[in-house]
Design a protein around this motif. Structure first.
Motif, PDB file in Angstrom:
ATOM      1  N   ILE A  19       9.147  -2.892 -11.960  1.00  0.00           N
ATOM      2  CA  ILE A  19      10.213  -3.763 -11.468  1.00  0.00           C
ATOM      3  C   ILE A  19      11.582  -3.130 -11.728  1.00  0.00           C
ATOM      4  CG2 ILE A  19      11.279  -6.045 -11.721  1.00  0.00           C
ATOM      5  CD1 ILE A  19       8.506  -7.129 -12.458  1.00  0.00           C
ATOM      6  N   SER A  20      11.676  -2.310 -12.781  1.00  0.00           N
ATOM      7  CA  SER A  20      12.944  -1.665 -13.130  1.00  0.00           C
ATOM      8  C   SER A  20      13.448  -0.704 -12.061  1.00  0.00           C
ATOM      9  CB  SER A  20      12.800  -0.907 -14.451  1.00  0.00           C
ATOM     10  OG  SER A  20      12.437  -1.764 -15.506  1.00  0.00           O
ATOM     11  N   THR A  21      12.562  -0.249 -11.186  1.00  0.00           N
ATOM     12  CA  THR A  21      12.979   0.667 -10.117  1.00  0.00           C
ATOM     13  C   THR A  21      13.879  -0.028  -9.096  1.00  0.00           C
ATOM     14  OG1 THR A  21      10.995   0.182  -8.797  1.00  0.00           O
ATOM     15  CG2 THR A  21      10.852   2.019 -10.349  1.00  0.00           C
ATOM     16  N   SER A  22      13.922  -1.368  -9.134  1.00  0.00           N
ATOM     17  CA  SER A  22      14.710  -2.107  -8.132  1.00  0.00           C
ATOM     18  C   SER A  22      16.197  -1.796  -8.232  1.00  0.00           C
ATOM     19  CB  SER A  22      14.497  -3.613  -8.290  1.00  0.00           C
ATOM     20  OG  SER A  22      15.022  -4.072  -9.530  1.00  0.00           O
ATOM     21  N   GLY A  23      16.702  -1.536  -9.457  1.00  0.00           N
ATOM     22  CA  GLY A  23      18.121  -1.269  -9.633  1.00  0.00           C
ATOM     23  C   GLY A  23      18.579  -0.027  -8.892  1.00  0.00           C
ATOM     24  N   ALA A  24      17.902   1.083  -9.145  1.00  0.00           N
ATOM     25  CA  ALA A  24      18.262   2.340  -8.495  1.00  0.00           C
ATOM     26  C   ALA A  24      18.043   2.269  -6.986  1.00  0.00           C
ATOM     27  CB  ALA A  24      17.453   3.490  -9.098  1.00  0.00           C
ATOM     28  N   LEU A  25      16.932   1.654  -6.573  1.00  0.00           N
ATOM     29  CA  LEU A  25      16.650   1.543  -5.137  1.00  0.00           C
ATOM     30  C   LEU A  25      17.664   0.637  -4.442  1.00  0.00           C
ATOM     31  CD1 LEU A  25      12.757   1.259  -5.294  1.00  0.00           C
ATOM     32  CD2 LEU A  25      14.039   3.089  -4.175  1.00  0.00           C
ATOM     33  N   GLY A  26      18.016  -0.475  -5.091  1.00  0.00           N
ATOM     34  CA  GLY A  26      18.986  -1.393  -4.509  1.00  0.00           C
ATOM     35  C   GLY A  26      20.350  -0.759  -4.334  1.00  0.00           C
ATOM     36  N   PRO A 246      16.493  -3.398 -18.164  1.00  0.00           N
ATOM     37  CA  PRO A 246      17.761  -2.672 -18.040  1.00  0.00           C
ATOM     38  C   PRO A 246      17.693  -1.272 -18.629  1.00  0.00           C
ATOM     39  CG  PRO A 246      18.167  -4.901 -18.779  1.00  0.00           C
ATOM     40  CD  PRO A 246      16.686  -4.703 -18.834  1.00  0.00           C
ATOM     41  N   ILE A 247      16.969  -1.130 -19.737  1.00  0.00           N
ATOM     42  CA  ILE A 247      16.858   0.194 -20.365  1.00  0.00           C
ATOM     43  C   ILE A 247      16.135   1.149 -19.428  1.00  0.00           C
ATOM     44  CG2 ILE A 247      16.052   1.474 -22.381  1.00  0.00           C
ATOM     45  CD1 ILE A 247      18.254  -0.665 -22.886  1.00  0.00           C
ATOM     46  N   PHE A 248      14.978   0.705 -18.918  1.00  0.00           N
ATOM     47  CA  PHE A 248      14.233   1.539 -17.974  1.00  0.00           C
ATOM     48  C   PHE A 248      15.065   1.801 -16.723  1.00  0.00           C
ATOM     49  CE2 PHE A 248      10.418  -0.645 -20.016  1.00  0.00           C
ATOM     50  CZ  PHE A 248      10.117   0.442 -20.829  1.00  0.00           C
ATOM     51  N   GLY A 249      15.763   0.759 -16.248  1.00  0.00           N
ATOM     52  CA  GLY A 249      16.576   0.902 -15.046  1.00  0.00           C
ATOM     53  C   GLY A 249      17.710   1.891 -15.213  1.00  0.00           C
ATOM     54  N   ILE A 250      18.360   1.856 -16.383  1.00  0.00           N
ATOM     55  CA  ILE A 250      19.461   2.785 -16.658  1.00  0.00           C
ATOM     56  C   ILE A 250      18.945   4.222 -16.733  1.00  0.00           C
ATOM     57  CG2 ILE A 250      21.120   3.488 -18.434  1.00  0.00           C
ATOM     58  CD1 ILE A 250      21.477   0.449 -19.006  1.00  0.00           C
ATOM     59  N   ILE A 251      17.769   4.398 -17.329  1.00  0.00           N
ATOM     60  CA  ILE A 251      17.160   5.741 -17.404  1.00  0.00           C
ATOM     61  C   ILE A 251      16.835   6.249 -16.001  1.00  0.00           C
ATOM     62  CG2 ILE A 251      15.118   7.036 -18.169  1.00  0.00           C
ATOM     63  CD1 ILE A 251      15.064   5.171 -20.639  1.00  0.00           C
ATOM     64  N   ILE A 252      16.252   5.382 -15.172  1.00  0.00           N
ATOM     65  CA  ILE A 252      15.916   5.766 -13.790  1.00  0.00           C
ATOM     66  C   ILE A 252      17.180   6.107 -13.009  1.00  0.00           C
ATOM     67  CG2 ILE A 252      14.975   4.903 -11.604  1.00  0.00           C
ATOM     68  CD1 ILE A 252      13.006   3.209 -13.338  1.00  0.00           C
ATOM     69  N   ALA A 253      18.245   5.296 -13.191  1.00  0.00           N
ATOM     70  CA  ALA A 253      19.510   5.560 -12.501  1.00  0.00           C
ATOM     71  C   ALA A 253      20.123   6.880 -12.962  1.00  0.00           C
ATOM     72  CB  ALA A 253      20.488   4.419 -12.753  1.00  0.00           C
ATOM     73  N   PHE A 254      19.971   7.202 -14.236  1.00  0.00           N
ATOM     74  CA  PHE A 254      20.474   8.478 -14.756  1.00  0.00           C
ATOM     75  C   PHE A 254      19.721   9.653 -14.131  1.00  0.00           C
ATOM     76  CE2 PHE A 254      19.796  11.885 -17.940  1.00  0.00           C
ATOM     77  CZ  PHE A 254      21.092  12.385 -17.979  1.00  0.00           C
ATOM     78  N   LEU A 255      18.406   9.517 -14.018  1.00  0.00           N
ATOM     79  CA  LEU A 255      17.581  10.612 -13.503  1.00  0.00           C
ATOM     80  C   LEU A 255      17.773  10.830 -12.001  1.00  0.00           C
ATOM     81  CD1 LEU A 255      14.235   9.945 -15.439  1.00  0.00           C
ATOM     82  CD2 LEU A 255      15.907  11.756 -15.880  1.00  0.00           C
ATOM     83  N   PHE A 256      17.939   9.745 -11.258  1.00  0.00           N
ATOM     84  CA  PHE A 256      17.940   9.853  -9.796  1.00  0.00           C
ATOM     85  C   PHE A 256      19.310   9.652  -9.150  1.00  0.00           C
ATOM     86  CE2 PHE A 256      13.546   8.831 -10.916  1.00  0.00           C
ATOM     87  CZ  PHE A 256      12.851   9.789 -10.197  1.00  0.00           C
ATOM     88  N   ASN A 258      22.281   9.962 -11.158  1.00  0.00           N
ATOM     89  CA  ASN A 258      23.254  10.623 -12.028  1.00  0.00           C
ATOM     90  C   ASN A 258      24.299   9.647 -12.592  1.00  0.00           C
ATOM     91  OD1 ASN A 258      24.096  12.969 -13.357  1.00  0.00           O
ATOM     92  ND2 ASN A 258      25.689  13.366 -11.844  1.00  0.00           N
ATOM     93  N   GLU A 259      23.886   8.385 -12.820  1.00  0.00           N
ATOM     94  CA  GLU A 259      24.739   7.422 -13.511  1.00  0.00           C
ATOM     95  C   GLU A 259      24.561   7.636 -15.013  1.00  0.00           C
ATOM     96  OE1 GLU A 259      24.290   3.376 -12.365  1.00  0.00           O
ATOM     97  OE2 GLU A 259      24.993   3.702 -10.315  1.00  0.00           O
ATOM     98  N   ILE A 260      25.600   8.130 -15.663  1.00  0.00           N
ATOM     99  CA  ILE A 260      25.497   8.523 -17.071  1.00  0.00           C
ATOM    100  C   ILE A 260      25.787   7.320 -17.972  1.00  0.00           C
ATOM    101  CG2 ILE A 260      26.384  10.068 -18.860  1.00  0.00           C
ATOM    102  CD1 ILE A 260      27.149  12.006 -16.598  1.00  0.00           C
ATOM    103  N   PRO A 261      24.846   6.971 -18.857  1.00  0.00           N
ATOM    104  CA  PRO A 261      25.074   5.844 -19.768  1.00  0.00           C
ATOM    105  C   PRO A 261      26.087   6.191 -20.849  1.00  0.00           C
ATOM    106  CG  PRO A 261      22.986   6.909 -20.268  1.00  0.00           C
ATOM    107  CD  PRO A 261      23.512   7.563 -19.018  1.00  0.00           C
TER     108      PRO A 261
END
Length: 286
Positions: A19-26, A246-256, A258-261
């Protein structure tokens, strides 16, 4: 019994990651939020229908008395998804996901009204820990930019999500979780169909691969596993464990993306992860 609990906990954690993939995909999909949700729902309904036929699961609503609450929970789910994706578009993955994750607090406060049980003080404490973690994670706000709008819409999305889970809880022992999810996304896709004729969909062909991932991985698999978890955990327990999203989502956003936490992400994230660990141990010892 302990092994069964561990297996269910692993499945709930796996559902959380999906479900955490929704953030980056959205954030990534270049389409209006209602169009994305229609695609997500229509494709999710298709995948789930195929799975239900393969497993020979009945997709019919068993009683006319169940229809109003299933319909209402589906409409709340659709509203939650659309507003959540608007929050992502207005801010970023971290802000969008973290504002949404006020829903464990809302769930813990509302669940006694739905189940006629006493308010659990431990859930309130853990919910407050999640809220503090989210507060730390959110950057300084400039009320002249769109971030504050993203947060407010995200909190409204959280309210819709909490209500949807609490309403749907009454059906999880009567219906298969995959069937419930299929019924819900079908209803959402029907209600959102008019947006396909009123909004700009000129770019939809290039976005189809990402819509398929959103429909299959995030929606069909992730949310079905989450609904099934409600057979083994209370809504509050599932919500608090799901706060790792959110933790998983932030990691996915960083990897794909390039949103740096920031450093605050690690401090706030530690609080959220702590609540997941505490609630996992607490629910195991019930």
């Amino acid at each position: 019994m302990k092994n069964q609990h561990s297996n269910q906990l692993l499945l709930l954690t796996f559902a959380t990651i999906l479900i955490s993939t929704s953030g980056a995909l959205g954030k990534f999909i270049d389409l209006p939020a209602p169009v994305i949700i229609w695609g997500r729902s229509a494709l999710g309904a298709l995948f789930l229908f195929i799975f239900c036929r393969y497993k020979k699961l009945s997709i019919k609503i068993k009683s006319s008395k169940d229809f109003p609450t299933i319909l209402l929970s589906a409409l709340l789910l659709g509203t939650h998804w659309v507003t959540y994706f608007y929050a992502l578009k207005l801010s970023n993955v971290a802000i969008g996901m973290l504002s949404l994750f006020t829903f464990p607090v809302i769930t813990a406060l509302l669940e006694p009204l739905f189940t006629k049980t006493k308010l659990n003080r431990i859930h309130i404490l853990l919910a407050l820990m999640v809220l503090l973690g989210i507060y730390i994670l959110v950057p300084d706000l400039n009320f002249e930019n769109t971030y504050i709008k993203g947060i407010l819409i995200g909190v409204f999305s959280a309210l819709c999500y909490a209500l949807r889970n609490l309403i749907l809880k009454r059906h999880v022992h009567k219906y298969n979780g995959t069937v419930l999810m299929m019924q819900q996304v079908l209803i959402v896709s029907i209600f959102l169909l008019p947006v396909m004729f009123k909004m700009d969909i000129s770019n939809i062909q290039a976005q189809i691969p990402y819509l398929i991932i959103l429909g299959l991985v995030t929606t069909a698999i992730g949310h079905s596993l989450f609904i099934n978890s409600l057979k083994h955990f209370s809504v509050s327990t599932a919500s608090i464990i799901g706060s790792a999203q959110p933790i998983f989502g932030i990691i996915i956003a960083f990897l794909f993306l390039n949103e740096i936490p920031t450093l605050n992400t690690f401090f706030g994230g530690s609080l959220i992860i702590a609540t997941v660990v505490i609630e996992s141990i607490r629910s195991r010892n019930k």
